[in-house]
Design an enzyme around this catalytic site. Structure first.
Site, short mmCIF file in Angstrom:
data_model
loop_
_atom_site.label_atom_id
_atom_site.label_comp_id
_atom_site.label_asym_id
_atom_site.label_seq_id
_atom_site.Cartn_x
_atom_site.Cartn_y
_atom_site.Cartn_z
N ARG A 15 0.83 -1.22 0.00
CA ARG A 15 0.00 0.00 0.00
C ARG A 15 0.86 1.26 0.00
O ARG A 15 0.65 2.17 -0.81
CB ARG A 15 -0.91 0.00 1.24
CG ARG A 15 -2.09 -0.91 1.14
CD ARG A 15 -2.85 -0.88 2.45
NE ARG A 15 -2.08 -1.53 3.48
CZ ARG A 15 -2.37 -2.73 3.99
NH1 ARG A 15 -3.43 -3.36 3.61
NH2 ARG A 15 -1.61 -3.28 4.92
N ARG A 31 8.04 -9.15 -2.96
CA ARG A 31 7.92 -10.62 -2.91
C ARG A 31 7.16 -11.12 -4.13
O ARG A 31 7.53 -12.06 -4.78
CB ARG A 31 7.15 -11.01 -1.65
CG ARG A 31 8.02 -11.43 -0.52
CD ARG A 31 7.23 -12.10 0.54
NE ARG A 31 6.06 -11.30 0.96
CZ ARG A 31 5.29 -11.61 1.98
NH1 ARG A 31 5.52 -12.69 2.69
NH2 ARG A 31 4.26 -10.85 2.32
N THR A 44 11.07 4.90 5.72
CA THR A 44 9.94 5.28 6.60
C THR A 44 9.25 4.01 7.11
O THR A 44 8.12 4.07 7.58
CB THR A 44 8.91 6.14 5.85
OG1 THR A 44 8.53 5.46 4.64
CG2 THR A 44 9.44 7.51 5.52
N SER A 45 9.94 2.87 6.99
CA SER A 45 9.31 1.59 7.38
C SER A 45 9.72 1.20 8.79
O SER A 45 9.06 1.58 9.77
CB SER A 45 9.71 0.53 6.34
OG SER A 45 9.49 -0.74 6.82
N ARG A 46 10.79 0.47 8.89
CA ARG A 46 11.34 0.11 10.20
C ARG A 46 12.86 0.12 10.09
O ARG A 46 13.43 -0.35 9.09
CB ARG A 46 10.91 -1.31 10.60
CG ARG A 46 9.49 -1.42 11.12
CD ARG A 46 9.31 -0.77 12.50
NE ARG A 46 7.96 -0.92 12.98
CZ ARG A 46 6.94 -0.09 12.71
NH1 ARG A 46 7.15 0.98 11.95
NH2 ARG A 46 5.74 -0.29 13.21
N GLU A 59 15.36 2.65 18.29
CA GLU A 59 14.62 3.85 18.69
C GLU A 59 14.36 3.85 20.20
O GLU A 59 14.05 2.81 20.75
CB GLU A 59 13.26 3.89 17.95
CG GLU A 59 13.42 4.13 16.49
CD GLU A 59 12.10 4.12 15.72
OE1 GLU A 59 11.03 4.26 16.34
OE2 GLU A 59 12.15 3.99 14.49
N HIS A 65 10.32 9.19 13.88
CA HIS A 65 9.26 8.22 13.58
C HIS A 65 7.89 8.92 13.51
O HIS A 65 6.99 8.64 14.31
CB HIS A 65 9.24 7.09 14.62
CG HIS A 65 8.49 5.88 14.17
ND1 HIS A 65 8.82 4.60 14.55
CD2 HIS A 65 7.40 5.74 13.37
CE1 HIS A 65 7.99 3.73 14.01
NE2 HIS A 65 7.11 4.39 13.29
N GLY A 75 6.07 9.35 10.46
CA GLY A 75 5.44 9.13 9.15
C GLY A 75 3.92 9.20 9.18
O GLY A 75 3.30 9.74 8.26
C1 8YV Z 1 2.76 4.24 13.93
C2 8YV Z 1 4.01 2.84 12.23
O1 8YV Z 1 2.70 5.53 14.34
O2 8YV Z 1 1.84 1.97 11.93
C3 8YV Z 1 3.04 1.77 11.93
O3 8YV Z 1 3.50 0.64 11.63
O4 8YV Z 1 5.13 2.69 12.03
C4 8YV Z 1 3.67 4.18 12.76
O5 8YV Z 1 3.26 4.98 11.71
C5 8YV Z 1 3.17 3.38 15.07
O6 8YV Z 1 3.50 2.10 14.69
C6 8YV Z 1 2.08 3.32 16.09
O7 8YV Z 1 2.19 2.19 16.89
#
Ligand code: 8YV
Length: 328
Positions: free
Chosen positions: A160, A181, A241-243, A272, A290, A292
């Site tokens: 998405r 994938r 912007t993921s992890r 983090e 963090h 996003g």
């Molecule tokens: C959230 C995020 O703010 O949704 C996610 O996976 O990385 C963030 O945008 C955070 O995870 C809230 O728990």
């Protein structure tokens, strides 16, 4: 039959409107101080609750799940990523897990785009220069960055958010490449004029900008490792912007500080909120906390999803955002 409101524990402060609605619907324990809970506190709380509402800052690991006892039936996470939850342990104990997808897609894609512009165009460096008072005025060779128009963007993870990034980036004249994938539907590829690379290594070697948009799972941990970072063009940029865990952060810092890549835009980090001190010193790194999905609209919509997931579950139905194994 009398209806007992389910006991719901929310680990962090949520938007007021969400907390108010939760208090009406559930027997709710809120965290008004917004202090992150320790592992011991989570363990103690999990044993006395029907539904746990954690966020990315809570490690719902095997110990917390084991301590939950018979009572805990649902972990309704506030967020899309579920890498903070030991899903196999939850499944083994018959605890359902839900998340909040879709509603933060556009916000996260906007933030990705912001980084994608900010790093090559040295936006934050320029801002720092003005604020420092050291700016002496315009010069033909001052603050030169790199154009993004006409460049190649390689998206790792065309789900998405990756797709939403591609839609935006096309408007900036960037050509879209992706590794995933599974190859996306031909209509999507055609609409985005996107090129699929089955080899991640090959894609990385040919891109000007790499955007990490895949979830963190056991399969994507350190996907962007030292070997792959070494394949990048020396002027290329990395945006994440993921992890943080999807990139080997030590290897990234080395590549950046040794001038083997052009710059990084990071909204997420491996440990983090700890940030590698070398990143803090790097001029060509734009670092965000963090944020996003940090819009009021997004966070309210995430809260609404949590409420719907809990309500449908306690009413005996299948929650809409149930996390299933095939997502990993
Ligand atoms: C959230 C995020 O703010 O949704 C996610 O996976 O990385 C963030 O945008 C955070 O995870 C809230 O728990």
């Amino acid at each position: 039959m009398s209806y007992r409101k389910p006991k719901v524990l929310v680990t962090r402060k949520l938007p007021d409107i969400i907390e108010t609605r939760m208090m009406e619907l559930f027997d709710c324990a809120l965290n008004l101080d917004d202090r992150a809970m320790s592992k011991d506190e989570l363990i103690a709380a999990a044993a006395e609750t029907d539904v746990l509402v954690p966020t990315v800052t809570d490690r719902i690991d095997r110990d917390v799940i084991a301590a939950a006892g018979e009572r805990l039936k649902l972990i309704a996470s506030f967020g899309t990523g579920v890498d903070h939850i030991d899903f196999p342990s939850a499944k083994k104990r018959g605890i359902m897990v839900t998340n909040t997808p879709d509603v933060l897609t556009e916000d996260t894609a906007d933030m990705t785009m912001a980084l994608l512009l900010a790093v090559p165009r040295r936006l934050v460096e320029g801002e720092r220069l003005v604020r420092s008072g050291a700016w002496t005025g315009w010069s033909p060779t001052g603050m030169l960055g790199h154009r993004i128009w006409g460049k190649r963007l390689g998206i790792i993870g065309m789900g998405r958010i990756g797709t939403a990034v591609a839609r935006r980036a096309r408007g900036f004249g960037v050509s879209i490449h992706y590794h995933n994938r599974n190859r996306v539907a031909p209509e999507t590829e055609e609409a985005l004029e996107a090129t699929y690379w089955s080899s991640l290594d090959q894609m990385i070697a040919h891109m000007d900008i790499i955007s990490v948009n895949c979830p963190h799972t056991p399969a994507t941990f350190h996907l962007l490792n030292g070997r792959r970072l070494a394949l990048m063009k020396p002027h290329a940029y990395v945006v994440n912007t993921s992890r943080g865990e999807v990139i080997d952060e030590d290897a990234l810092v080395k590549a950046l500080t040794q001038g083997r890549i052009g710059g990084v835009g990071l909204d997420v980090f491996e440990n983090e909120p700890k940030i590698n001190p070398k990143l803090l010193k790097a001029e060509n790194a734009v670092l965000l906390p963090h944020m996003g999905s940090a819009t009021i609209e997004g966070r309210v919509a995430m809260g609404e999803k949590v409420i719907i997931n809990i309500k449908t579950f306690v009413d005996g139905h299948n929650p809409p955002d149930r996390v299933i194994e095939t997502m990993f």
